[in-house]
Design a protein around this motif. Structure first.
Motif, PDB file in Angstrom:
ATOM      1  N   GLU A  14       0.834  -1.207   0.000  1.00  0.00           N
ATOM      2  CA  GLU A  14       0.000   0.000   0.000  1.00  0.00           C
ATOM      3  C   GLU A  14       0.867   1.255   0.000  1.00  0.00           C
ATOM      4  OE1 GLU A  14      -3.504   2.380   0.071  1.00  0.00           O
ATOM      5  OE2 GLU A  14      -2.977   0.397  -0.665  1.00  0.00           O
ATOM      6  N   ALA A  15       1.953   1.240   0.750  1.00  0.00           N
ATOM      7  CA  ALA A  15       2.858   2.389   0.774  1.00  0.00           C
ATOM      8  C   ALA A  15       3.443   2.635  -0.609  1.00  0.00           C
ATOM      9  CB  ALA A  15       3.979   2.157   1.797  1.00  0.00           C
ATOM     10  N   VAL A  16       3.871   1.576  -1.285  1.00  0.00           N
ATOM     11  CA  VAL A  16       4.427   1.709  -2.638  1.00  0.00           C
ATOM     12  C   VAL A  16       3.356   2.219  -3.596  1.00  0.00           C
ATOM     13  CG1 VAL A  16       5.361   0.418  -4.603  1.00  0.00           C
ATOM     14  CG2 VAL A  16       6.242  -0.002  -2.302  1.00  0.00           C
ATOM     15  N   ARG A  17       2.144   1.683  -3.479  1.00  0.00           N
ATOM     16  CA  ARG A  17       1.041   2.133  -4.350  1.00  0.00           C
ATOM     17  C   ARG A  17       0.794   3.624  -4.166  1.00  0.00           C
ATOM     18  NH1 ARG A  17      -3.895   3.676  -4.396  1.00  0.00           N
ATOM     19  NH2 ARG A  17      -4.199   3.460  -2.168  1.00  0.00           N
ATOM     20  N   LEU A  18       0.750   4.079  -2.924  1.00  0.00           N
ATOM     21  CA  LEU A  18       0.525   5.497  -2.652  1.00  0.00           C
ATOM     22  C   LEU A  18       1.661   6.357  -3.202  1.00  0.00           C
ATOM     23  CD1 LEU A  18      -0.773   5.284   1.034  1.00  0.00           C
ATOM     24  CD2 LEU A  18      -2.103   5.946  -0.995  1.00  0.00           C
ATOM     25  N   ALA A  19       2.886   5.883  -3.067  1.00  0.00           N
ATOM     26  CA  ALA A  19       4.050   6.647  -3.530  1.00  0.00           C
ATOM     27  C   ALA A  19       4.076   6.781  -5.044  1.00  0.00           C
ATOM     28  CB  ALA A  19       5.334   5.989  -3.043  1.00  0.00           C
ATOM     29  N   LYS A  20       3.418   5.868  -5.739  1.00  0.00           N
ATOM     30  CA  LYS A  20       3.403   5.911  -7.200  1.00  0.00           C
ATOM     31  C   LYS A  20       2.269   6.777  -7.754  1.00  0.00           C
ATOM     32  CE  LYS A  20       6.049   1.901  -8.243  1.00  0.00           C
ATOM     33  NZ  LYS A  20       6.890   2.366  -9.321  1.00  0.00           N
TER      34      LYS A  20
END
Length: 62
Positions: A14-20
């Motif tokens: 989820e953190a990676v998804r948000l950062a993208k």
């Protein structure tokens, strides 16, 4: 030295998804989640390193 904090695979994804997301920066996401931007950058690199499968690394339990 303190213990290293462990994050679930779901949290990291989820953190990676948000950062993208185009309107967010890695730094903003990291600050909002209370994690270091270097950790988030590492998770992004690890996930991108999985190639076409797009599956998180097996060791993403901590």
């Amino acid at each position: 030295m303190g213990e290293r904090k462990r994050y679930s695979k779901e949290f990291k994804l989820e953190a990676v998804r948000l950062a993208k997301e185009p309107d967010r920066s890695v730094l903003q996401v990291a600050q909002n989640l209370g994690i270091s931007d270097s950790a988030l950058h590492r998770w992004i690199r690890e996930l991108e390193g999985q190639g076409q499968a797009g599956l998180p690394p097996e060791n993403w339990t901590g």
